[in-house]
Design a protein around this motif. Sequence first.
Motif, PDB file in Angstrom:
ATOM      1  N   GLY A   9       7.630  19.109   5.216  1.00  0.00           N
ATOM      2  CA  GLY A   9       6.775  19.460   6.314  1.00  0.00           C
ATOM      3  C   GLY A   9       5.581  20.047   5.663  1.00  0.00           C
ATOM      4  N   ALA A  10       5.674  20.694   4.608  1.00  0.00           N
ATOM      5  CA  ALA A  10       4.518  21.354   3.995  1.00  0.00           C
ATOM      6  C   ALA A  10       3.251  20.354   3.612  1.00  0.00           C
ATOM      7  CB  ALA A  10       4.594  22.285   2.898  1.00  0.00           C
ATOM      8  N   VAL A  11       4.002  19.106   3.139  1.00  0.00           N
ATOM      9  CA  VAL A  11       2.957  17.998   2.785  1.00  0.00           C
ATOM     10  C   VAL A  11       2.455  17.409   3.931  1.00  0.00           C
ATOM     11  CG1 VAL A  11       2.944  15.698   1.926  1.00  0.00           C
ATOM     12  CG2 VAL A  11       4.341  17.345   0.745  1.00  0.00           C
ATOM     13  N   ALA A  12       3.249  17.145   4.931  1.00  0.00           N
ATOM     14  CA  ALA A  12       2.500  16.562   6.173  1.00  0.00           C
ATOM     15  C   ALA A  12       1.615  17.275   6.754  1.00  0.00           C
ATOM     16  CB  ALA A  12       3.917  15.893   7.100  1.00  0.00           C
ATOM     17  N   GLY A  13       1.792  18.566   6.947  1.00  0.00           N
ATOM     18  CA  GLY A  13       0.488  19.157   7.483  1.00  0.00           C
ATOM     19  C   GLY A  13       0.592  19.456   8.819  1.00  0.00           C
ATOM     20  N   GLN A  14       0.328  18.443   9.612  1.00  0.00           N
ATOM     21  CA  GLN A  14       0.276  18.069  10.976  1.00  0.00           C
ATOM     22  C   GLN A  14       1.668  17.228  11.430  1.00  0.00           C
ATOM     23  OE1 GLN A  14      -1.937  20.082  12.824  1.00  0.00           O
ATOM     24  NE2 GLN A  14      -2.562  20.627  10.624  1.00  0.00           N
ATOM     25  N   GLY A  15       2.568  17.302  10.743  1.00  0.00           N
ATOM     26  CA  GLY A  15       3.830  16.536  11.451  1.00  0.00           C
ATOM     27  C   GLY A  15       3.527  15.189  11.311  1.00  0.00           C
ATOM     28  N   ARG A  16       2.706  14.381  10.541  1.00  0.00           N
ATOM     29  CA  ARG A  16       2.543  13.126  10.550  1.00  0.00           C
ATOM     30  C   ARG A  16       3.936  12.364  10.268  1.00  0.00           C
ATOM     31  NH1 ARG A  16      -2.191  14.493   8.210  1.00  0.00           N
ATOM     32  NH2 ARG A  16      -4.095  13.976   9.342  1.00  0.00           N
ATOM     33  N   ASP A  17       4.054  11.177  10.848  1.00  0.00           N
ATOM     34  CA  ASP A  17       5.165  10.437  10.672  1.00  0.00           C
ATOM     35  C   ASP A  17       4.852   9.363   9.468  1.00  0.00           C
ATOM     36  OD1 ASP A  17       7.621   8.978  10.256  1.00  0.00           O
ATOM     37  OD2 ASP A  17       7.506   8.311  12.282  1.00  0.00           O
ATOM     38  N   PHE A  18       4.609   9.449   8.123  1.00  0.00           N
ATOM     39  CA  PHE A  18       4.317   8.314   7.351  1.00  0.00           C
ATOM     40  C   PHE A  18       5.728   7.473   7.127  1.00  0.00           C
ATOM     41  CE2 PHE A  18       1.839  11.963   5.922  1.00  0.00           C
ATOM     42  CZ  PHE A  18       0.638  11.767   6.226  1.00  0.00           C
ATOM     43  N   THR A  19       5.354   6.139   7.302  1.00  0.00           N
ATOM     44  CA  THR A  19       6.348   5.208   6.969  1.00  0.00           C
ATOM     45  C   THR A  19       6.185   4.312   5.752  1.00  0.00           C
ATOM     46  OG1 THR A  19       5.281   3.537   8.318  1.00  0.00           O
ATOM     47  CG2 THR A  19       6.876   5.059   9.480  1.00  0.00           C
ATOM     48  N   ALA A  20       5.105   4.050   5.325  1.00  0.00           N
ATOM     49  CA  ALA A  20       4.666   3.193   4.284  1.00  0.00           C
ATOM     50  C   ALA A  20       4.925   4.183   2.897  1.00  0.00           C
ATOM     51  CB  ALA A  20       3.296   2.593   4.106  1.00  0.00           C
ATOM     52  N   LEU A  21       5.308   3.577   1.573  1.00  0.00           N
ATOM     53  CA  LEU A  21       5.008   4.254   0.486  1.00  0.00           C
ATOM     54  C   LEU A  21       3.798   4.796   0.036  1.00  0.00           C
ATOM     55  CD1 LEU A  21       7.595   2.256  -1.657  1.00  0.00           C
ATOM     56  CD2 LEU A  21       8.103   4.259   0.002  1.00  0.00           C
ATOM     57  N   ALA A  22       3.497   5.944  -0.457  1.00  0.00           N
ATOM     58  CA  ALA A  22       2.239   6.387  -0.920  1.00  0.00           C
ATOM     59  C   ALA A  22       1.906   5.649  -2.310  1.00  0.00           C
ATOM     60  CB  ALA A  22       2.525   7.907  -1.140  1.00  0.00           C
ATOM     61  N   ARG A  23       0.697   5.225  -2.326  1.00  0.00           N
ATOM     62  CA  ARG A  23       0.194   4.382  -3.624  1.00  0.00           C
ATOM     63  C   ARG A  23      -0.838   5.593  -4.392  1.00  0.00           C
ATOM     64  NH1 ARG A  23       1.091  -0.960  -3.703  1.00  0.00           N
ATOM     65  NH2 ARG A  23       2.037  -1.743  -1.953  1.00  0.00           N
ATOM     66  N   VAL A  24      -0.796   5.307  -5.745  1.00  0.00           N
ATOM     67  CA  VAL A  24      -1.752   5.918  -6.531  1.00  0.00           C
ATOM     68  C   VAL A  24      -3.003   5.188  -6.563  1.00  0.00           C
ATOM     69  CG1 VAL A  24      -2.179   6.912  -8.870  1.00  0.00           C
ATOM     70  CG2 VAL A  24       0.235   6.628  -7.853  1.00  0.00           C
ATOM     71  N   ASP A  25      -4.130   5.923  -6.420  1.00  0.00           N
ATOM     72  CA  ASP A  25      -5.435   5.455  -6.458  1.00  0.00           C
ATOM     73  C   ASP A  25      -5.962   5.862  -8.037  1.00  0.00           C
ATOM     74  OD1 ASP A  25      -8.166   4.747  -6.578  1.00  0.00           O
ATOM     75  OD2 ASP A  25      -8.611   5.766  -5.052  1.00  0.00           O
ATOM     76  N   VAL A  26      -5.889   4.778  -9.015  1.00  0.00           N
ATOM     77  CA  VAL A  26      -6.131   4.904 -10.245  1.00  0.00           C
ATOM     78  C   VAL A  26      -7.476   5.521 -10.646  1.00  0.00           C
ATOM     79  CG1 VAL A  26      -5.895   3.957 -12.736  1.00  0.00           C
ATOM     80  CG2 VAL A  26      -4.213   3.567 -10.951  1.00  0.00           C
ATOM     81  N   THR A  27      -8.330   4.828  -9.708  1.00  0.00           N
ATOM     82  CA  THR A  27      -9.897   5.175 -10.003  1.00  0.00           C
ATOM     83  C   THR A  27     -10.085   6.618  -9.805  1.00  0.00           C
ATOM     84  OG1 THR A  27     -10.338   4.497  -7.806  1.00  0.00           O
ATOM     85  CG2 THR A  27     -10.335   2.858  -9.450  1.00  0.00           C
ATOM     86  N   GLU A  28      -9.406   7.454  -8.996  1.00  0.00           N
ATOM     87  CA  GLU A  28      -9.642   8.558  -8.690  1.00  0.00           C
ATOM     88  C   GLU A  28      -8.367   9.665  -9.423  1.00  0.00           C
ATOM     89  OE1 GLU A  28     -12.176   9.961  -6.968  1.00  0.00           O
ATOM     90  OE2 GLU A  28     -12.961   7.960  -6.842  1.00  0.00           O
ATOM     91  N   SER A  29      -7.805   9.033 -10.370  1.00  0.00           N
ATOM     92  CA  SER A  29      -6.644   9.820 -10.950  1.00  0.00           C
ATOM     93  C   SER A  29      -6.612   9.814 -12.269  1.00  0.00           C
ATOM     94  CB  SER A  29      -5.291   9.287 -10.725  1.00  0.00           C
ATOM     95  OG  SER A  29      -5.103   9.320  -9.284  1.00  0.00           O
ATOM     96  N   ALA A  30      -6.346  10.831 -12.986  1.00  0.00           N
ATOM     97  CA  ALA A  30      -6.538  10.977 -14.430  1.00  0.00           C
ATOM     98  C   ALA A  30      -5.533  12.099 -15.072  1.00  0.00           C
ATOM     99  CB  ALA A  30      -7.965  11.582 -14.820  1.00  0.00           C
TER     100      ALA A  30
END
Length: 397
Positions: A9-30
């Motif tokens: 709930g805290a992650v979704a913020g506005q109660g979004r219903d996410f169905t696909a897996l989260a992916r990592v954007d390597v270009t913006e991660s370190a």
Amino acid sequence: MALFVLTAGAVAGQGRDFTALARVDVTESAIEDMRGGLSVDLNLSQGVPWRVFTLDDPARAVFDFREVDWTGVDNAALFEPGAATAVRFGTVRPGWSRLVIDLGGPLALDRAGMQVDEVTGRARLTARFIAATPSDFAAASGAPADDPVWDTAGSERPKGIGDGPLVVVIDPGHGGIDPGAEREGIVEKDLMLTLARELSETLIRAGGIDVILTRADDSFVSLERRVEIAHEVGAHVFISLHADALAEGRARGAVVHTLSDTASDEASALLAERHDRDDLLSGVDLTGKDDQIADVLLDLARQETTPRTARLAQALVTGLNAAGVPRNSKPIRSAGFSVLKAADIPSVLIEVGFLSDRRDRGNLTNPDFRGHFAGAVRDALLAWMKEDAALAPLIRR
């Protein structure tokens, strides 16, 4: 213990219903050094429930997510060795994935958080680790105590062999974040899952045998949890399947391992150490688990189980020989494998072959060979079951 957890709930913020897996954007991660400490920045395609904690001996930072798809993420693009000496990631159990960061020294978790864009749903997780004394780091480290299935100890005694079916737990070695041995594109965790499924079908077709797998997919299952599963289902037999690779020596052919406080040889000792270390490096805290092994009640249970396990190992070697499955020159060995520590269940670990050996690699990837192996195990179990039932009245006389 420094532990940060964010709920769905805290992650979704506005109660979004996410169905696909989260992916990592390597270009913006370190994952990189930061003024004597370490910074972790992960850019995700969406917010997910997560937690982070540290473990000691060896020092690690562990991030759990529900769930992140790591496809296409490359270690070299994510971090450069420094305060972090190695990084591993992947599935840790169904619905959960894990990132494990090996730390070069004691770095305490200072702060962590995830920000989610209310418009795009994209999320950024940040965590900062700062230098700490070894004692402070150890005091603050440890796996969360509120997880209901990670590394808990089973308490129910398995059934004796009676009128019902023989209950066999097959344990495909490694899985998820822990790939096991790898040679020429062959990965131990995948090969052992395939073999476990084939062996399961062979045993079920024989009749009178129920089979349970400790994992049915590419998920990580800790060593302690594998043993717990055997207790939960009332297993009569526990068989762990492996195909390791040795850097030294010319090990080849099948080996049946049993539990022993003292290893029968140096190679077995190294294998046991490696298998246990793989579990540790995957982010499992085994602190204090050996206390139960020293309990006098378990010692008493082993007085019955040890000779039964020895007969099981011999039956397996006899079955492998009869089926023409290549055996090692010393086919029965012993060492302190943690996955064999169920005191009241005859348990063996079979190195079906070694991926470091060319002949064994060819056999292990050959469906016909695996079929012969499965048939040998089936015949061995049926023979052992008859012998064990015949000897049961003599136990403790």
